[in-house]
Scaffold this motif. Structure first.
Motif, PDB file in Angstrom:
ATOM      1  N   TRP A  17       0.838  -1.207   0.000  1.00  0.00           N
ATOM      2  CA  TRP A  17       0.000   0.000   0.000  1.00  0.00           C
ATOM      3  C   TRP A  17       0.869   1.252   0.000  1.00  0.00           C
ATOM      4  O   TRP A  17       0.596   2.206  -0.727  1.00  0.00           O
ATOM      5  CB  TRP A  17      -0.935   0.016   1.208  1.00  0.00           C
ATOM      6  CG  TRP A  17      -2.008  -1.002   1.134  1.00  0.00           C
ATOM      7  CD1 TRP A  17      -2.132  -2.123   1.888  1.00  0.00           C
ATOM      8  CD2 TRP A  17      -3.126  -1.025   0.235  1.00  0.00           C
ATOM      9  NE1 TRP A  17      -3.252  -2.832   1.532  1.00  0.00           N
ATOM     10  CE2 TRP A  17      -3.880  -2.175   0.502  1.00  0.00           C
ATOM     11  CE3 TRP A  17      -3.547  -0.170  -0.778  1.00  0.00           C
ATOM     12  CZ2 TRP A  17      -5.034  -2.496  -0.192  1.00  0.00           C
ATOM     13  CZ3 TRP A  17      -4.696  -0.493  -1.471  1.00  0.00           C
ATOM     14  CH2 TRP A  17      -5.426  -1.635  -1.187  1.00  0.00           C
ATOM     15  N   VAL A  18       1.923   1.251   0.794  1.00  0.00           N
ATOM     16  CA  VAL A  18       2.808   2.415   0.858  1.00  0.00           C
ATOM     17  C   VAL A  18       3.519   2.613  -0.473  1.00  0.00           C
ATOM     18  O   VAL A  18       3.650   3.743  -0.952  1.00  0.00           O
ATOM     19  CB  VAL A  18       3.814   2.261   2.027  1.00  0.00           C
ATOM     20  CG1 VAL A  18       4.866   3.340   1.985  1.00  0.00           C
ATOM     21  CG2 VAL A  18       3.088   2.279   3.349  1.00  0.00           C
ATOM     22  N   ILE A  21       1.017   4.125  -2.962  1.00  0.00           N
ATOM     23  CA  ILE A  21       0.770   5.538  -2.699  1.00  0.00           C
ATOM     24  C   ILE A  21       1.962   6.375  -3.145  1.00  0.00           C
ATOM     25  O   ILE A  21       1.804   7.416  -3.792  1.00  0.00           O
ATOM     26  CB  ILE A  21       0.458   5.755  -1.201  1.00  0.00           C
ATOM     27  CG1 ILE A  21      -0.890   5.142  -0.866  1.00  0.00           C
ATOM     28  CG2 ILE A  21       0.489   7.238  -0.842  1.00  0.00           C
ATOM     29  CD1 ILE A  21      -1.187   5.080   0.612  1.00  0.00           C
ATOM     30  N   GLY A  24       2.032   6.630  -6.901  1.00  0.00           N
ATOM     31  CA  GLY A  24       1.010   7.562  -7.360  1.00  0.00           C
ATOM     32  C   GLY A  24       1.449   9.005  -7.209  1.00  0.00           C
ATOM     33  O   GLY A  24       1.220   9.836  -8.098  1.00  0.00           O
ATOM     34  N   ILE A  25       2.094   9.332  -6.106  1.00  0.00           N
ATOM     35  CA  ILE A  25       2.584  10.694  -5.896  1.00  0.00           C
ATOM     36  C   ILE A  25       3.669  11.038  -6.910  1.00  0.00           C
ATOM     37  O   ILE A  25       3.692  12.146  -7.457  1.00  0.00           O
ATOM     38  CB  ILE A  25       3.097  10.856  -4.455  1.00  0.00           C
ATOM     39  CG1 ILE A  25       1.928  10.776  -3.477  1.00  0.00           C
ATOM     40  CG2 ILE A  25       3.858  12.154  -4.275  1.00  0.00           C
ATOM     41  CD1 ILE A  25       2.337  10.681  -2.026  1.00  0.00           C
TER      42      ILE A  25
END
Length: 53
Positions: A17-18, A21, A24-25
């Motif tokens: 998950w990290v 994320i 995505g950033i």
């Protein structure tokens, strides 16, 4: 019941998950459409105070 689901199923995948994320950033930051706006934000600390007045 929901807490047990989160604890048993989703918790072992926190690293994924990290990473998702973070990826995505990074994609958002390097997207060509956002380039000029983000470069302008990056120059904020270098601006002269008199320039804004």
């Amino acid at each position: 019941m929901f807490v047990a689901f989160v604890d048993n199923v989703l918790r072992p995948f926190w690293v994924l998950w990290v990473i998702m994320i973070f990826t995505g950033i990074v994609f958002y930051a390097y997207w060509p459409k956002n380039k000029s706006r983000l470069e302008e934000y990056g120059n904020i600390p270098l601006r002269d105070d008199n320039e804004e007045r």
